[in-house]
Design an enzyme around this catalytic site. Structure first.
Site, PDB file in Angstrom:
ATOM      1  N   GLU A 131      54.207  41.857  51.970  1.00  0.00           N
ATOM      2  CA  GLU A 131      54.546  43.138  52.590  1.00  0.00           C
ATOM      3  C   GLU A 131      54.630  44.265  51.568  1.00  0.00           C
ATOM      4  OE1 GLU A 131      54.779  45.749  55.171  1.00  0.00           O
ATOM      5  OE2 GLU A 131      55.175  43.827  56.131  1.00  0.00           O
ATOM      6  N   VAL A 134      51.470  46.925  50.054  1.00  0.00           N
ATOM      7  CA  VAL A 134      50.961  48.167  50.638  1.00  0.00           C
ATOM      8  C   VAL A 134      52.143  48.959  51.198  1.00  0.00           C
ATOM      9  CG1 VAL A 134      49.389  49.233  52.293  1.00  0.00           C
ATOM     10  CG2 VAL A 134      48.832  46.997  51.302  1.00  0.00           C
ATOM     11  N   GLY A 136      54.879  50.011  49.685  1.00  0.00           N
ATOM     12  CA  GLY A 136      56.198  49.804  49.097  1.00  0.00           C
ATOM     13  C   GLY A 136      57.198  49.263  50.098  1.00  0.00           C
ATOM     14  N   GLU A 192      50.755  57.241  35.536  1.00  0.00           N
ATOM     15  CA  GLU A 192      50.545  56.489  34.302  1.00  0.00           C
ATOM     16  C   GLU A 192      49.876  57.390  33.262  1.00  0.00           C
ATOM     17  OE1 GLU A 192      51.608  53.473  33.896  1.00  0.00           O
ATOM     18  OE2 GLU A 192      52.069  52.921  35.980  1.00  0.00           O
ATOM     19  N   ASP A 203      43.461  52.420  43.578  1.00  0.00           N
ATOM     20  CA  ASP A 203      44.687  51.846  44.133  1.00  0.00           C
ATOM     21  C   ASP A 203      44.686  51.939  45.659  1.00  0.00           C
ATOM     22  OD1 ASP A 203      47.656  50.969  43.753  1.00  0.00           O
ATOM     23  OD2 ASP A 203      47.788  52.746  45.008  1.00  0.00           O
ATOM     24  N   LYS A 207      44.577  48.714  48.574  1.00  0.00           N
ATOM     25  CA  LYS A 207      45.508  48.627  49.698  1.00  0.00           C
ATOM     26  C   LYS A 207      44.765  48.706  51.030  1.00  0.00           C
ATOM     27  CE  LYS A 207      49.184  50.690  46.927  1.00  0.00           C
ATOM     28  NZ  LYS A 207      49.945  51.922  46.610  1.00  0.00           N
ATOM     29  N   GLY A 305      58.396  52.356  43.849  1.00  0.00           N
ATOM     30  CA  GLY A 305      59.732  52.437  43.288  1.00  0.00           C
ATOM     31  C   GLY A 305      60.431  51.092  43.303  1.00  0.00           C
TER      32      GLY A 305
END
Length: 430
Positions: A131, A134, A136, A192, A203, A207, A305
């Site tokens: 879970e 994708v 967060g 980054e 990214d 996802k 996060g």
């Protein structure tokens, strides 16, 4: 899980891993009440076990040897949070082959090695849950795979990269250029030092692969579909579309069925201000799903996060504990995109930015070339923004095929009065 205690091994004690430990310590009473079992975080493995993580851990639980988890027959669930391809793939496959359930947030690994990982889970009759990979902390994949299972999914539109969304939001709100916002995002830790993976759309693409598998039952690797980033977006693009048309620019992952074909693509997209996705700002994520029975569904929240992502990881652990025998239909194991529509055949309305010398007949030449390729103009605006000889021209087209548009722009860029390579942004259909 043969007794009243569930033993968990955590591989990776970084940002998300420390969040997992923090939540387990803070909310253990609630978690154990919901699971009906005692939860024991038996071992934490990381290459660095000396740097403080902001959470107290019994030193006896720390190790640098991954076999302290993988070879421990008492460990029921392995949480993999080191990211990347190797050695994460080896660790996950070994855990599954040892009969251990696995929870991971590793979207890159799943997108690339889906068939190996799911096959290993099914062969060993254990679960792989992801879970957190994708969106967060947003409850997204399980609702898509289970709660919306009665629907033929028609479309999925996702703002699923917080770095790119933060940059575009700041550019929109403050009129700043890409480079200055990127530097600020790096200083704040939102980007980054090498931001390529985020700002070039990779990214988002990884996802989107997972969303497409669960939503449409199609496994399509990134190299098979169009992926485009946000580096070429300028404040002029944002201001023109916002002030003159009421559109905002978002990096969108799109997976949808049209004409019995599947479109999968990642690129900047112009979205009407009144669309729910237009209000997804900053580092937040949002996914807009349309099903034939349920209609439109919007899922929104923190897409990254430590604590939000750790929340999803622990949620997966609880789902495994409470439903260890539940079979999860993940869709295809092998890549078979027979119905994939190429980006050249996609039809859309487009915003075009050109820069041309302010000479008589330039607009006439541009309009003529567009007409030659069956592209009709909805509106055109020419604005002199500085004292230079070249003037920006903003064009909005009616719906056209991408192949025709690209062919037309190639011809337009060859005109002697065109001073910069043209760029275009696709417009979300209303």
């Amino acid at each position: 899980m043969k007794n009243d205690t569930v033993n968990i091994g955590l591989i990776g004690f970084g940002t998300i891993g420390s969040g997992v430990v923090t939540i387990l310590k803070q909310n253990m009473d609630l978690i154990e009440k919901k699971s009906g079992k005692k939860i024991n975080l038996k071992k934490i493995v990381d290459l660095d076990i000396s740097t403080p993580r902001g959470v107290d851990v019994d030193p006896e639980k720390l190790s640098t040897n991954v076999d302290d988890i993988l070879e421990d027959e008492d460990i029921d669930i392995v949480i993999e949070l080191i990211g990347g391809y190797l050695p994460a793939l080896d660790f996950i496959l070994k855990a599954l082959n040892k009969g251990k359930h696995v929870v991971t947030a590793n979207k890159a690994l799943l997108a690339k090695h889906w068939d190996e990982i799911i096959s290993a889970a099914e062969e060993n009759q254990v679960k792989i849950s992801f879970e957190a990979s994708v969106g967060g902390g947003i409850p997204l994949l399980q609702p898509l795979n289970e709660s919306l299972a009665a629907n033929n999914i028609q479309s999925i539109y996702g703002i699923i990269n917080g770095t790119a969304n933060y940059i575009l939001t700041k550019m929109t709100q403050e009129g700043l250029n890409f480079d200055s916002v990127l530097n600020e995002a790096q200083d704040k830790g939102y980007a980054e030092q090498d931001p390529t993976f985020d700002v070039e759309g990779h990214d988002t693409a990884q996802k989107l692969i997972l969303l497409t598998i669960l939503g449409f039952g199609e496994y399509i690797k990134e190299e098979k579909f169009h992926v485009e980033g946000i580096r070429n977006i300028t404040p002029e693009d944002i201001i023109f579309n916002l002030e003159e048309r009421g559109y905002v620019i978002k990096l969108l992952g799109i997976s949808r069925k049209t004409d019995n074909e599947l479109e999968v693509r990642v690129h900047p997209t112009l979205i009407p201000q009144d669309h729910l996705l237009a209000s997804v700002n900053g580092v937040f994520n949002g996914v807009y799903i349309e099903g034939d029975a349920v209609g439109p569904v919007m899922m929104y929240g923190q897409g990254a996060g430590s604590m939000p992502t750790a929340s999803a990881v622990i949620g997966d652990c609880l789902d495994i504990i409470n439903n260890p025998q539940k079979e999860i239909p993940f869709g295809p194991l092998k890549e078979n995109p027979a119905s994939l529509k190429s980006i050249e055949n996609v039809k859309s309305k487009y915003y075009i930015r050109l820069k041309a010398l302010d000479h008589p007949g330039v607009l006439h030449s541009i309009a003529g070339i567009l007409s030659d390729f069956n592209i009709s103009i909805e509106s055109v605006s020419q604005k002199k923004l500085d004292d230079g000889p070249a003037v920006p021209i903003f064009i909005v087209t009616h719906k056209a095929s991408e192949n025709d548009l690209r062919s037309a722009l190639k011809k337009i860029d060859e005109l002697k009065d065109i001073k910069e390579k043209s760029m275009f942004i696709r417009i979300l259909e209303e």
